[in-house]
Write an enzyme that holds these catalytic residues in place. Structure first.
Site, PDB file in Angstrom:
ATOM      1  N   ASP A   1       0.859  -1.190   0.000  1.00  0.00           N
ATOM      2  CA  ASP A   1       0.000   0.000   0.000  1.00  0.00           C
ATOM      3  C   ASP A   1       0.891   1.234   0.000  1.00  0.00           C
ATOM      4  OD1 ASP A   1      -1.775   2.057   0.448  1.00  0.00           O
ATOM      5  OD2 ASP A   1      -2.906   1.011   2.007  1.00  0.00           O
ATOM      6  N   HIS A   2       1.138   1.781  -1.179  1.00  0.00           N
ATOM      7  CA  HIS A   2       2.019   2.935  -1.340  1.00  0.00           C
ATOM      8  C   HIS A   2       1.297   4.080  -2.035  1.00  0.00           C
ATOM      9  CE1 HIS A   2       6.449   1.994  -0.582  1.00  0.00           C
ATOM     10  NE2 HIS A   2       5.811   0.932  -0.123  1.00  0.00           N
TER      11      HIS A   2
ATOM     12  N   GLY B   1       3.797   2.971   9.094  1.00  0.00           N
ATOM     13  CA  GLY B   1       3.925   3.856   7.945  1.00  0.00           C
ATOM     14  C   GLY B   1       5.283   4.512   7.802  1.00  0.00           C
ATOM     15  N   GLU B   2       5.479   5.145   6.626  1.00  0.00           N
ATOM     16  CA  GLU B   2       6.704   5.868   6.306  1.00  0.00           C
ATOM     17  C   GLU B   2       6.355   7.247   5.775  1.00  0.00           C
ATOM     18  OE1 GLU B   2       6.532   2.900   4.035  1.00  0.00           O
ATOM     19  OE2 GLU B   2       7.781   1.467   5.134  1.00  0.00           O
TER      20      GLU B   2
ATOM     21  N   ASN C   1       5.139   7.967   2.054  1.00  0.00           N
ATOM     22  CA  ASN C   1       3.745   7.912   1.630  1.00  0.00           C
ATOM     23  C   ASN C   1       2.813   8.789   2.459  1.00  0.00           C
ATOM     24  OD1 ASN C   1       4.204   5.714  -0.323  1.00  0.00           O
ATOM     25  ND2 ASN C   1       4.634   4.497   1.512  1.00  0.00           N
TER      26      ASN C   1
ATOM     27  N   GLY D   1      10.403  -4.432  16.063  1.00  0.00           N
ATOM     28  CA  GLY D   1      11.073  -4.183  17.333  1.00  0.00           C
ATOM     29  C   GLY D   1      10.385  -4.897  18.481  1.00  0.00           C
TER      30      GLY D   1
ATOM     31  N   LYS E   1      14.296   3.884   7.130  1.00  0.00           N
ATOM     32  CA  LYS E   1      13.839   4.676   5.991  1.00  0.00           C
ATOM     33  C   LYS E   1      12.555   5.447   6.284  1.00  0.00           C
ATOM     34  CE  LYS E   1      15.706   1.038   3.030  1.00  0.00           C
ATOM     35  NZ  LYS E   1      15.975   0.107   4.151  1.00  0.00           N
TER      36      LYS E   1
ATOM     37  N   ARG F   1      19.542  -9.344   3.462  1.00  0.00           N
ATOM     38  CA  ARG F   1      18.360  -8.492   3.274  1.00  0.00           C
ATOM     39  C   ARG F   1      17.546  -8.933   2.054  1.00  0.00           C
ATOM     40  NH1 ARG F   1      18.636  -3.888   6.105  1.00  0.00           N
ATOM     41  NH2 ARG F   1      17.344  -2.764   4.599  1.00  0.00           N
TER      42      ARG F   1
END
Length: 334
Positions: A40-41, A108-109, A112, A176, A255, A279
């Site tokens: 979802d971007h 989220g980031e 977006n 985390g 990021k 990764r």
């Protein structure tokens, strides 16, 4: 209900046109993939990735044209989406396709979420917004009229009228220890990405701890992992695909606060093939892919969603369907 023995297709909306992703999802179903995790971007990571379609429009089409299970991987409530809108969308999909939709949520980031023009908070605040949003969504799934006044989320006299017989499960992306424990306590399952065995073990330990505190049996709660891989006919092509199509996978730093695809584009110039180690699996050897996926099954994951970073999606789907998925060993098979 816990589903086990699932290899899923990761549909990456920041890379591919939605029409192509629908076609590839149908092909994935024909080749043994059992579920779809759809990203979802609003923006791609880099301009070269080139897409960012609205995933919620597409999910209804996926439900109508396949028999796959499916969910978002992942949707962040509280910024682009008020949690009430997510609750309505999720309830509608589960009402239309009972037992097939799961709601994947995350913090989220900025890439977006900054588009709405609000202050972008620090990570601990974003996690509190996520937890308040989950509480709102849960309450709306009851079908009752809901008012809510949290520290970050407000809801005024809202009720969902279109509801499924059973609410869709809520799975949360977790990286985390604190959030992992919260996920076990307040949600139905956990989503994470490939990482070291030590980190996976720590996350699952905290997840189980939170579940037990809430009186739940963690062995009955889904554990989901998304794996990024680069498979191609040659090692050189696999390396080139990773560098060109998924350079963000070789950036070993947080990021969440980077706002623009052009910023990732600038950083991509410094990414080298060795930066993808641990990764993104870069390999032309399908036996190595089989071993990689099997390792995460052996770590206790019930569902493994695989993202091939290259443009060779059809070839990847067919190769996994022939050489990887049939050879995997799941616990119930002894």
């Amino acid at each position: 209900m816990k589903i086990t023995g699932t290899v899923g297709y990761a549909a990456m909306f920041e890379q591919f046109h939605p029409t192509d992703l629908l076609r590839w999802s149908r092909l994935a179903e024909e080749n043994g993939f059992a579920s779809v995790m759809a990203s979802d971007h609003f923006h791609p990571w880099t301009p070269e990735q080139g897409q960012s379609a609205f995933v919620w429009s597409w999910l209804g089409a996926l439900g109508a044209t396949t028999s796959l299970r499916f969910g978002t991987g992942v949707t962040p409530p509280g910024f682009r989406y008020h949690p009430a809108v997510i609750a309505q969308a999720a309830a509608t999909l589960e009402a239309m396709y009972p037992g097939r939709f799961w709601l994947g949520l995350g913090a989220g980031e900025a890439l977006n979420e900054h588009i709405v023009g609000r202050y972008w908070p620090e990570a601990p605040t974003r996690l509190r917004i996520l937890m308040e949003s989950i509480e709102v969504i849960r309450r709306l799934f009851t079908g009752k009229k809901v008012k809510y006044q949290g520290e970050h989320v407000t809801l005024e006299s809202a009720r969902l009228y279109t509801l499924p017989e059973t609410p869709p499960p809520i799975y949360v992306a977790t990286a985390g220890p604190i959030q992992s424990k919260r996920t076990g306590k307040y949600c139905d399952g956990i989503i994470t990405v490939g990482a070291s065995d030590e980190k996976i073990g720590m996350l699952m330990e905290r997840f189980e701890e939170g579940a037990r505190e809430a009186g739940k049996d963690p062995s009955q709660m889904p554990r989901i992992v998304q794996l990024h891989v680069s498979w191609a006919e040659s090692q050189r092509e696999a390396e080139e695909n990773a560098l060109k199509e998924w350079p963000n996978g070789g950036m070993p730093f947080p990021k969440g606060d980077i706002r623009n695809p052009e910023d990732f584009q600038a950083m991509a110039r410094f990414v080298r093939p060795e930066d993808f180690e641990n990764r993104v699996l870069i390999s032309a050897d399908l036996d190595e892919h089989l071993e990689h996926v099997q390792h995460y099954i052996d770590l206790g994951f019930d569902e493994v969603y695989v993202h091939n970073v290259g443009r060779n999606q059809e070839e990847f789907i067919r190769a996994y369907g022939e050489r990887v998925i049939p050879k995997l060993r799941w616990p119930e098979e002894g």
